[in-house]
Design an enzyme around this catalytic site. Structure first.
Site, mmCIF file in Angstrom:
data_model
loop_
_atom_site.group_PDB
_atom_site.id
_atom_site.type_symbol
_atom_site.label_atom_id
_atom_site.label_comp_id
_atom_site.label_asym_id
_atom_site.label_seq_id
_atom_site.Cartn_x
_atom_site.Cartn_y
_atom_site.Cartn_z
ATOM 1 N N ASP A 172 0.949 -1.076 0.210
ATOM 2 C CA ASP A 172 -0.041 -0.035 0.054
ATOM 3 C C ASP A 172 0.800 1.269 -0.048
ATOM 4 O OD1 ASP A 172 -2.407 1.548 0.201
ATOM 5 O OD2 ASP A 172 -3.326 0.203 1.586
ATOM 6 N N GLU A 231 0.403 -0.187 -5.225
ATOM 7 C CA GLU A 231 -0.659 0.657 -5.362
ATOM 8 C C GLU A 231 -0.191 2.195 -5.763
ATOM 9 O OE1 GLU A 231 -3.792 0.819 -2.502
ATOM 10 O OE2 GLU A 231 -4.073 -1.259 -2.465
ATOM 11 N N TRP A 232 1.122 1.863 -6.476
ATOM 12 C CA TRP A 232 2.055 3.207 -6.853
ATOM 13 C C TRP A 232 1.046 3.964 -7.755
ATOM 14 C CZ3 TRP A 232 6.935 1.415 -9.883
ATOM 15 C CH2 TRP A 232 7.769 2.710 -10.267
ATOM 16 N N PRO A 233 0.259 3.758 -8.745
ATOM 17 C CA PRO A 233 -0.126 4.701 -9.693
ATOM 18 C C PRO A 233 -1.615 5.281 -8.899
ATOM 19 C CG PRO A 233 -0.711 2.555 -10.427
ATOM 20 C CD PRO A 233 0.339 2.369 -9.659
ATOM 21 N N LEU A 234 -2.050 4.734 -7.915
ATOM 22 C CA LEU A 234 -3.293 4.998 -7.043
ATOM 23 C C LEU A 234 -2.745 6.397 -6.324
ATOM 24 C CD1 LEU A 234 -6.068 5.095 -5.791
ATOM 25 C CD2 LEU A 234 -5.128 3.606 -4.146
ATOM 26 N N TYR A 235 -1.741 6.225 -5.673
ATOM 27 C CA TYR A 235 -0.970 7.360 -4.881
ATOM 28 C C TYR A 235 -0.458 8.313 -5.704
ATOM 29 C CZ TYR A 235 -2.491 4.722 -0.947
ATOM 30 O OH TYR A 235 -3.074 4.063 0.031
ATOM 31 N N ASP A 259 -10.512 2.524 -3.099
ATOM 32 C CA ASP A 259 -10.943 1.278 -2.759
ATOM 33 C C ASP A 259 -12.478 0.989 -3.270
ATOM 34 O OD1 ASP A 259 -8.664 0.967 -1.386
ATOM 35 O OD2 ASP A 259 -9.583 1.040 0.613
#
Length: 452
Positions: A172, A231-235, A259
């Site tokens: 995460d 979850e790299w691109p999400l952040y 999510d």
């Protein structure tokens, strides 16, 4: 419907199909994925988060708290109730498994009350069932729920997970102070030689990298096969557009959007975001690296039956990891049958590894398509209207698959909601569907060999 007789049309169909296949294969061969040999098809399994969240109160809720008991029960069911046989292989722990502090050697440790036997014991148990174990950590100072993060401990955490026999890491991105800390400030599009040179330097000095890259190299260094879920691109999206060419070099799959919740609105939001960004996303996906729209919530409380069909069908079209988050102890027969549908799973796991996309939207009807191996195609027709009854929609077969999905002719099977052989169609034909509100009709088109 009659068989085609024109040799000229047959030859045209062959030429177009072969050209399309050459294009598809060329795109795949040009992709550079994380070199760990894993996730050659989308990962399948079970993940606790959406259904059980961060429930740590085992005194009041012993059957639904995050504990070794819960995961051992799920492992038993995955092995005995047909889940493993259809491909659901990974049993994954999400946040809230840890003790509040690391041990005296700086290693992560499981909560001693909820996981009294430790993760190594749980891993052995899961492996004894023919399954694989996934675990959760965070690139930053703390996990999203406030447990110890991996910042400053990437190598020791990777070694710990390998020692425990872990097979997948969900990593995460909470509590990261800077973009550089997250991912080394992603380099912009340049030639592949430059990115390879950069990676060569990084392998010799991983401490110079951001957290996601560092952990990727640390996992590979252990020598254990560990699927790496980022979850790299999400952040990254709030700061800059992610470089998916680079992400694919370090991760086996990656989250892009927030999510999922147990609601139709949540599923709709994910589909809308994915289709609006598909020019970027679709080309990034392929064997070894996949876009992850988050968990399957089929079998829970928030989706109607038609909406559950829509999620299963569209996750197959999107070549998404199929990670269920539900209670396998109390799942309905209907939901279990949908999740274990071998025809739909075969589309999701198709070895060609091309992600599908939204072809068009007309008056609340969406048509999605996905190229499959052996010149086959999957087509999903979604009715987003939330008022009224079922709607009819007619599709020109010549409009599908860049004109070659049914060229010169094809056999069409409806896979969802009910498997039905629709028959033999020629390229210039039309197929009529009828879709319930918020539901989906999933079709499979296979080129007819008898016309060649």
């Amino acid at each position: 419907m009659m068989r085609l007789t024109s040799r000229r049309l047959q030859r045209l169909g062959c030429v177009l199909a072969l050209r399309l296949m050459a294009l598809v294969l060329r795109e795949i061969s040009g992709a550079w994925a994380l070199d760990n040999g894993l996730a050659m098809t989308p990962t399948m399994g079970w993940l606790h988060w959406e259904r059980f969240m961060c429930n740590t109160d085992c005194k009041e809720e012993p059957d639904s708290c995050v504990s070794e008991k819960l995961f051992m029960q799920m492992a038993d069911l995955m092995a005995s109730e047909g889940w493993k046989e259809v491909g659901y292989e990974y049993l994954c722990i999400d946040d809230c498994w840890m003790a509040p502090q690391r041990d005296s050697k700086g290693r992560l440790q499981a909560d001693p009350k909820r996981f009294p036997s430790g993760i190594r014991h749980l891993s052995n148990y899961v492996h004894s069932k023919g399954l694989k174990l996934g675990i959760y950590a965070d690139v930053g100072k703390k996990t999203c729920a406030g447990y110890p993060g991996s910042l400053g401990y990437y190598d020791i955490d990777a070694e710990t997970f390998a020692d425990w026999g872990v097979d997948l890491l969900k990593f995460d991105g909470c509590y990261c102070d800077t973009v550089e800390q997250l991912a080394d400030g992603m380099f912009h599009s340049r030639d592949l030689a430059m990115s390879k040179e950069k990676n060569f330097e990084a392998k010799n000095n991983p401490s110079s990298l951001g957290g996601y890259k560092h952990m990727s190299l640390a996992l590979n260094k252990t020598g254990r096969s560990i699927v790496y879920s980022c979850e790299w691109p999400l952040y990254m999206w709030p700061f800059q557009k992610p470089n998916y060419t680079e992400i694919r070099q370090y991760c086996n799959h990656w989250r892009n959007f927030g999510d999922i919740y147990d609601s139709w609105q949540s599923v709709k939001n994910i589909l809308a975001w994915t289709s609006s960004n598909q020019r970027t996303l679709v080309s990034a996906a392929g064997p070894g690296g996949w876009n992850d729209p988050d968990m399957l919530v089929i079998g829970n409380f928030g989706l109607s039956w038609d909406q559950q069909i829509t999620q299963m069908a569209l996750w197959a079209i999107m070549a998404a990891p199929l990670l269920m988050s539900n209670d396998l102890r109390h799942i309905s027969f209907q939901a279990k049958t949908l999740l274990q549908n071998k025809d739909v799973i075969a589309i999701n796991q198709d070895p060609l590894g091309k992600q599908g996309y939204l072809l068009r939207k007309e008056d609340s009807i969406e048509v999605w398509e996905r190229p499959l191996s052996n010149l086959a195609w999957a087509v999903a027709v979604v009715n987003l209207q939330e008022i009224g009854g079922p709607r009819s929609y007619t599709i020109s077969l010549a409009s599908l698959g860049q004109g070659v999905a049914c060229n010169p002719a094809c056999h069409i099977t409806e896979l969802l909601p009910v498997k039905t052989k629709l028959g033999f169609y020629e390229w210039t034909s039309y197929v009529k569907t009828r879709i319930n509100p918020t539901g989906t009709v999933l079709l499979q088109l296979k080129i007819s060999q008898t016309t060649f």
